[in-house]
Design a protein around this motif. Structure first.
Motif, PDB file in Angstrom:
ATOM      1  N   GLN A  93     -50.580 -22.095 -21.099  1.00 43.15           N
ATOM      2  CA  GLN A  93     -49.364 -21.317 -20.915  1.00 43.15           C
ATOM      3  C   GLN A  93     -49.579 -19.964 -21.581  1.00 43.15           C
ATOM      4  OE1 GLN A  93     -45.793 -22.659 -22.993  1.00 43.15           O
ATOM      5  NE2 GLN A  93     -44.562 -21.955 -21.265  1.00 43.15           N
ATOM      6  N   LEU A  94     -49.268 -18.897 -20.861  1.00 47.35           N
ATOM      7  CA  LEU A  94     -49.366 -17.537 -21.382  1.00 47.35           C
ATOM      8  C   LEU A  94     -47.955 -17.007 -21.597  1.00 47.35           C
ATOM      9  CD1 LEU A  94     -51.969 -16.037 -18.873  1.00 47.35           C
ATOM     10  CD2 LEU A  94     -52.439 -17.041 -21.106  1.00 47.35           C
ATOM     11  N   ARG A  95     -47.754 -16.234 -22.689  1.00 50.76           N
ATOM     12  CA  ARG A  95     -46.454 -15.623 -22.961  1.00 50.76           C
ATOM     13  C   ARG A  95     -46.662 -14.278 -23.627  1.00 50.76           C
ATOM     14  NH1 ARG A  95     -43.190 -18.011 -19.926  1.00 50.76           N
ATOM     15  NH2 ARG A  95     -42.610 -20.106 -20.397  1.00 50.76           N
ATOM     16  N   ASN A  96     -45.808 -13.335 -23.274  1.00 53.25           N
ATOM     17  CA  ASN A  96     -45.754 -12.060 -23.973  1.00 53.25           C
ATOM     18  C   ASN A  96     -44.472 -12.059 -24.797  1.00 53.25           C
ATOM     19  OD1 ASN A  96     -45.561  -9.463 -24.891  1.00 53.25           O
ATOM     20  ND2 ASN A  96     -45.662  -8.482 -22.900  1.00 53.25           N
ATOM     21  N   HIS A  97     -44.603 -12.286 -26.096  1.00 56.38           N
ATOM     22  CA  HIS A  97     -43.454 -12.346 -26.997  1.00 56.38           C
ATOM     23  C   HIS A  97     -43.129 -10.992 -27.613  1.00 56.38           C
ATOM     24  CE1 HIS A  97     -42.997 -16.677 -26.845  1.00 56.38           C
ATOM     25  NE2 HIS A  97     -44.279 -16.826 -27.074  1.00 56.38           N
ATOM     26  N   THR A  98     -43.791  -9.931 -27.154  1.00 52.99           N
ATOM     27  CA  THR A  98     -43.575  -8.612 -27.740  1.00 52.99           C
ATOM     28  C   THR A  98     -42.614  -7.795 -26.875  1.00 52.99           C
ATOM     29  OG1 THR A  98     -45.348  -7.412 -26.586  1.00 52.99           O
ATOM     30  CG2 THR A  98     -45.975  -8.722 -28.523  1.00 52.99           C
ATOM     31  N   LEU A  99     -42.298  -6.595 -27.335  1.00 50.33           N
ATOM     32  CA  LEU A  99     -41.418  -5.702 -26.586  1.00 50.33           C
ATOM     33  C   LEU A  99     -42.191  -4.755 -25.678  1.00 50.33           C
ATOM     34  CD1 LEU A  99     -38.846  -4.844 -29.391  1.00 50.33           C
ATOM     35  CD2 LEU A  99     -38.645  -6.538 -27.552  1.00 50.33           C
ATOM     36  N   GLY A 100     -43.527  -4.808 -25.723  1.00 52.50           N
ATOM     37  CA  GLY A 100     -44.359  -3.948 -24.891  1.00 52.50           C
ATOM     38  C   GLY A 100     -45.096  -4.728 -23.824  1.00 52.50           C
ATOM     39  N   LEU A 101     -45.731  -4.006 -22.910  1.00 51.46           N
ATOM     40  CA  LEU A 101     -46.555  -4.648 -21.884  1.00 51.46           C
ATOM     41  C   LEU A 101     -47.814  -5.226 -22.505  1.00 51.46           C
ATOM     42  CD1 LEU A 101     -46.481  -1.994 -19.005  1.00 51.46           C
ATOM     43  CD2 LEU A 101     -45.204  -4.138 -19.117  1.00 51.46           C
ATOM     44  N   ALA A 102     -48.342  -6.253 -21.879  1.00 46.13           N
ATOM     45  CA  ALA A 102     -49.632  -6.821 -22.258  1.00 46.13           C
ATOM     46  C   ALA A 102     -50.461  -6.967 -20.987  1.00 46.13           C
ATOM     47  CB  ALA A 102     -49.455  -8.178 -22.936  1.00 46.13           C
ATOM     48  N   LYS A 103     -51.769  -6.748 -21.106  1.00 48.72           N
ATOM     49  CA  LYS A 103     -52.674  -6.924 -19.967  1.00 48.72           C
ATOM     50  C   LYS A 103     -53.778  -7.879 -20.365  1.00 48.72           C
ATOM     51  CE  LYS A 103     -51.997  -2.669 -17.460  1.00 48.72           C
ATOM     52  NZ  LYS A 103     -52.609  -1.554 -16.776  1.00 48.72           N
ATOM     53  N   ILE A 104     -54.072  -8.801 -19.445  1.00 54.09           N
ATOM     54  CA  ILE A 104     -55.094  -9.795 -19.711  1.00 54.09           C
ATOM     55  C   ILE A 104     -56.025  -9.901 -18.502  1.00 54.09           C
ATOM     56  CG2 ILE A 104     -53.693 -11.755 -18.930  1.00 54.09           C
ATOM     57  CD1 ILE A 104     -54.816 -13.270 -21.442  1.00 54.09           C
ATOM     58  N   LEU A 105     -57.309  -9.946 -18.769  1.00 48.49           N
ATOM     59  CA  LEU A 105     -58.329 -10.117 -17.736  1.00 48.49           C
ATOM     60  C   LEU A 105     -58.561 -11.601 -17.542  1.00 48.49           C
ATOM     61  CD1 LEU A 105     -60.583  -8.466 -16.108  1.00 48.49           C
ATOM     62  CD2 LEU A 105     -62.099  -9.206 -17.953  1.00 48.49           C
ATOM     63  N   LEU A 106     -58.668 -12.024 -16.303  1.00 45.18           N
ATOM     64  CA  LEU A 106     -58.906 -13.425 -15.961  1.00 45.18           C
ATOM     65  C   LEU A 106     -60.172 -13.526 -15.134  1.00 45.18           C
ATOM     66  CD1 LEU A 106     -58.123 -16.442 -15.414  1.00 45.18           C
ATOM     67  CD2 LEU A 106     -56.713 -15.584 -13.530  1.00 45.18           C
ATOM     68  N   VAL A 107     -61.027 -14.490 -15.485  1.00 46.41           N
ATOM     69  CA  VAL A 107     -62.219 -14.796 -14.696  1.00 46.41           C
ATOM     70  C   VAL A 107     -62.158 -16.282 -14.359  1.00 46.41           C
ATOM     71  CG1 VAL A 107     -64.741 -14.839 -14.630  1.00 46.41           C
ATOM     72  CG2 VAL A 107     -63.559 -13.027 -15.900  1.00 46.41           C
ATOM     73  N   MET A 108     -62.245 -16.596 -13.057  1.00 48.53           N
ATOM     74  CA  MET A 108     -62.178 -17.987 -12.591  1.00 48.53           C
ATOM     75  C   MET A 108     -63.221 -18.216 -11.513  1.00 48.53           C
ATOM     76  SD  MET A 108     -58.117 -18.899 -12.139  1.00 48.53           S
ATOM     77  CE  MET A 108     -58.466 -20.348 -11.183  1.00 48.53           C
ATOM     78  N   PRO A 109     -63.724 -19.446 -11.399  1.00 48.28           N
ATOM     79  CA  PRO A 109     -64.649 -19.751 -10.306  1.00 48.28           C
ATOM     80  C   PRO A 109     -63.937 -19.689  -8.956  1.00 48.28           C
ATOM     81  CG  PRO A 109     -64.221 -21.714 -11.627  1.00 48.28           C
ATOM     82  CD  PRO A 109     -63.489 -20.590 -12.261  1.00 48.28           C
ATOM     83  N   LEU A 110     -64.699 -19.373  -7.934  1.00 47.04           N
ATOM     84  CA  LEU A 110     -64.127 -19.333  -6.587  1.00 47.04           C
ATOM     85  C   LEU A 110     -63.775 -20.708  -6.064  1.00 47.04           C
ATOM     86  CD1 LEU A 110     -66.392 -16.672  -4.896  1.00 47.04           C
ATOM     87  CD2 LEU A 110     -63.937 -16.513  -5.264  1.00 47.04           C
ATOM     88  N   GLN A 111     -64.498 -21.725  -6.462  1.00 47.15           N
ATOM     89  CA  GLN A 111     -64.287 -23.066  -5.937  1.00 47.15           C
ATOM     90  C   GLN A 111     -63.090 -23.729  -6.595  1.00 47.15           C
ATOM     91  OE1 GLN A 111     -66.127 -24.012  -3.326  1.00 47.15           O
ATOM     92  NE2 GLN A 111     -67.105 -22.032  -3.556  1.00 47.15           N
TER      93      GLN A 111
END
Length: 117
Positions: A93-111
């Protein structure tokens, strides 16, 4: 070589995500890839995902802001350049508990056997 400009990266939707903007940088509809796809998720304040598991490994890197990640047992606050691996079938589970934007990079397999998350 296949270049995708961030400003032109295709947006996508994923189940269980709210107050987030998701784009693919490489793979799937963003272009050719043999093994993985890469995306960036922008989390609005209060935005995040439900606690859910999938059958594939996921790698996250916080690009900006702060993101809290939980597997239902442990919770960690990740800041810029911190990373996290979620193993196959491990909830996350991902959450942004701050008052600003957050950016996260995701890498996942194609399969995958289900819709991309």
């Amino acid at each position: 070589m296949h270049v995708v400009r961030y400003a032109e990266a295709p947006a996508y939707d994923a189940p269980g995500h709210h107050d987030m903007h998701l784009v693919r940088l490489q793979g799937r509809e963003a272009g050719p890839a043999d093994t993985v796809w890469i995306g960036v998720s922008t989390l609005e304040p209060g935005g995040g995902t439900t606690l859910d598991a999938s059958n594939v490994e996921k790698m996250y890197v916080v690009l900006d802001g702060e993101v809290t990640i939980s597997n239902g047992r442990e919770e960690e606050r990740l800041q810029q350049w911190d990373s996290c691996r979620i193993s196959p079938n491990e909830a996350r589970q991902l959450r942004n508990h701050t008052l600003g934007l957050a950016k996260i990079l995701l890498v996942m397999p194609l399969q995958t056997t289900g819709p991309p998350r």
